[in-house]
Design a protein around this motif. Structure first.
Motif, PDB file in Angstrom:
ATOM      1  N   UNK A  61      -0.770  10.527  -4.001  1.00  0.00           N
ATOM      2  CA  UNK A  61      -1.464  11.504  -4.171  1.00  0.00           C
ATOM      3  C   UNK A  61      -3.531  10.801  -3.728  1.00  0.00           C
ATOM      4  N   UNK A  62      -3.196   9.627  -3.774  1.00  0.00           N
ATOM      5  CA  UNK A  62      -4.697   8.631  -3.181  1.00  0.00           C
ATOM      6  C   UNK A  62      -4.082   8.253  -2.495  1.00  0.00           C
ATOM      7  N   UNK A  63      -4.740   6.835  -2.117  1.00  0.00           N
ATOM      8  CA  UNK A  63      -3.750   5.449  -1.769  1.00  0.00           C
ATOM      9  C   UNK A  63      -3.347   4.339  -2.799  1.00  0.00           C
ATOM     10  N   UNK A  64      -2.333   3.937  -3.444  1.00  0.00           N
ATOM     11  CA  UNK A  64      -1.946   2.824  -4.290  1.00  0.00           C
ATOM     12  C   UNK A  64      -2.389   2.023  -3.508  1.00  0.00           C
TER      13      UNK A  64
ATOM     14  N   UNK B 182       5.863   3.644   0.823  1.00  0.00           N
ATOM     15  CA  UNK B 182       4.583   2.448   1.555  1.00  0.00           C
ATOM     16  C   UNK B 182       3.984   3.338   2.554  1.00  0.00           C
ATOM     17  N   UNK B 183       2.659   2.903   2.289  1.00  0.00           N
ATOM     18  CA  UNK B 183       2.350   3.777   4.423  1.00  0.00           C
ATOM     19  C   UNK B 183       2.441   3.003   4.979  1.00  0.00           C
ATOM     20  N   UNK B 184       3.028   3.849   6.028  1.00  0.00           N
ATOM     21  CA  UNK B 184       2.796   3.263   7.236  1.00  0.00           C
ATOM     22  C   UNK B 184       1.968   1.785   8.072  1.00  0.00           C
TER      23      UNK B 184
ATOM     24  N   UNK C 201       0.558  -1.142   0.433  1.00  0.00           N
ATOM     25  CA  UNK C 201       0.458  -0.177  -0.120  1.00  0.00           C
ATOM     26  C   UNK C 201       0.710   1.406   0.510  1.00  0.00           C
ATOM     27  N   UNK C 202       0.843   2.109  -1.071  1.00  0.00           N
ATOM     28  CA  UNK C 202       1.663   3.065  -1.320  1.00  0.00           C
ATOM     29  C   UNK C 202       0.632   4.476  -0.762  1.00  0.00           C
TER      30      UNK C 202
ATOM     31  N   UNK D 128      -3.352  12.798   1.319  1.00  0.00           N
ATOM     32  CA  UNK D 128      -3.435  11.779   2.613  1.00  0.00           C
ATOM     33  C   UNK D 128      -2.458  12.749   4.082  1.00  0.00           C
ATOM     34  N   UNK D 129      -3.158  12.023   4.475  1.00  0.00           N
ATOM     35  CA  UNK D 129      -2.610  12.730   5.744  1.00  0.00           C
ATOM     36  C   UNK D 129      -0.601  12.083   6.202  1.00  0.00           C
ATOM     37  N   UNK D 130      -0.618  11.689   5.468  1.00  0.00           N
ATOM     38  CA  UNK D 130       0.649  11.152   5.658  1.00  0.00           C
ATOM     39  C   UNK D 130       1.726  12.919   4.719  1.00  0.00           C
TER      40      UNK D 130
END
Ligand SMILES: [Mg+2]
Length: 398
Positions: A14-17, A389-391, A10-11, A130-132
């Motif tokens: 600008x959106x989750x990919x 990578x998303x946390x 999960x990346x 996104x939050x990140x």
């Protein structure tokens, strides 16, 4: 060729990919992308458990197996997006196994490069970072700090995109306005209507008649307001006006489409072929915009495009995905006759192109060359992917 493992990464784009990887006992693997959303990653793993050990090349049968095994819940939303990611990865693997690009497996190509249109924003994007990410770390670095939603800001941004080679651009038309008296009742006041006309006029004036311009309303207006807006915009010869009314009532959308010469485009939030069948039969869309990563997959998208072709309706895939989803849509764009253009929503994400090796995702003169290599014809750059990578996520479990 047996499926041995299905994994995800999960990346934070600008959106989750959400990327999906299918591995096989022949050492061949495939990559796909599932549309982002709550529960999608969990659904990928649940669906994956159903098909591990199966013949990886029986793609349509495996798709139906996933459908039948999970149709106790409505087959929409997260489950379809998840199946879509797996189906894409299976096609990538089949292409690698057979040595053929996916467009060839879909019947061959009508075009060797596909048109890309740029989704632009004046002022701030209506989709928050996104939050990140935050504006402080340069999220909106390409915007002038004092940019707002004045017509001049739209015109400036339109020229910016055209100078980067795009000859088709899209803006949001449902942006915040002091002239909107009530954001909930969908009513467009006279003054607000004049403001929106001024925005469209400024963009048309800035880019001239040869550039295609489209505007997205994100389901914002009531039926009669939408008709007034669409009629008022007729002199500007839009490529399309998108989602002027909420999407659930297809008949209401059809009334708008019938009442104006401005082409109405809709369909980004529809899953699978059936709602498109109803949409087209009702005359509710002059152009459809299925989102590839939630359409159901290559075979289902092909069925949707064929339905649209029967109504002489072009297809302009909605897309907020990574290069994986975008290049998957490009293979479809090559393989269907009624293709118009694919959305590119990552003009402000500098590492978008770098997620795949080489120049496979490099947009030149508003077009993307359809990769000729086996499968999707791309190879992910693992280090770029790991950097984003998303946390809490991992690179396909490793
Ligand atoms: Mg839209």
């Amino acid at each position: 060729v047996r499926i041995t493992r299905i994994a995800t990464a999960l990346l934070a784009g600008n959106f989750e990919w959400l990327l999906v990887r299918v591995e096989t006992d022949e050492g061949i693997h495939g990559i796909g992308e599932a549309h982002w959303g709550a529960g999608v990653e969990d659904a990928v793993h649940r669906l994956g458990d159903l098909i591990v050990g199966e013949e990886a090349r029986d793609i349509d049968r495996l798709w139906r197996r996933m459908y039948l095994a999970t149709s106790g819940v409505p087959w929409a939303g997260a489950v379809v997006a998840a199946a879509n990611g797996i189906e894409t990865a299976l096609f990538d693997a089949l292409g690698k196994w057979s040595g053929m690009p996916i467009y060839r497996l879909l019947g061959g190509r009508y075009r060797d490069r596909v048109r890309i249109y740029a989704d632009c924003h004046a002022g701030r994007a209506t989709v928050p970072p996104p939050a990140s990410r935050s504006e402080a770390d340069g999220w909106h670095e390409t915007y002038a700090p004092d940019a707002d939603y004045r017509p001049e800001a739209y015109a400036q941004r339109a020229i910016w995109a055209v100078e980067r080679g795009f000859d088709a651009i899209k803006f949001d038309l449902d942006v915040p306005s002091r002239l909107e008296r009530d954001p909930h009742n969908r009513r467009l006041s006279n003054a607000h209507l004049d403001e929106l006309i001024a925005i469209v006029a400024a963009v048309r004036d800035a880019v001239g008649p040869a550039i295609d311009i489209a505007f997205d309303c994100h389901w914002h207006f009531d039926k009669s307001s939408a008709i007034r807006l669409a009629r008022a915009l007729e002199p500007f010869d839009l490529l399309w006006l998108e989602d002027p009314v909420p999407p659930e009532n297809i008949d209401a959308m059809a009334r708008v489409a019938e009442a104006t010469a401005t082409p109405i485009c809709t369909g980004e939030n529809l899953y699978l072929r059936e709602p498109f069948h109803r949409l087209l039969a009702a005359g509710a869309a002059d152009i459809i915009e299925p989102d590839f990563p939630r359409s159901g997959g290559f075979l289902e998208f092909r069925r949707i495009a064929d339905l649209a072709d029967g109504w002489y309706v072009p297809v302009a895939p909605h897309n907020v995905g990574s290069p994986v989803a975008t290049i998957a849509a490009a293979h479809l764009g090559a393989a269907i006759p009624n293709f118009l253009a694919i959305e590119f929503h990552a003009i402000d994400v500098p590492w978008w192109q770098q997620l795949v090796r080489g120049d496979a995702a490099t947009i030149v003169d508003g077009h993307l060359a359809v990769p000729d290599g086996p499968g999707l014809g791309i190879e992910l750059d693992e280090s770029v992917g790991r950097d984003h990578l998303k946390a809490g996520s991992s690179w396909f479990g490793a």
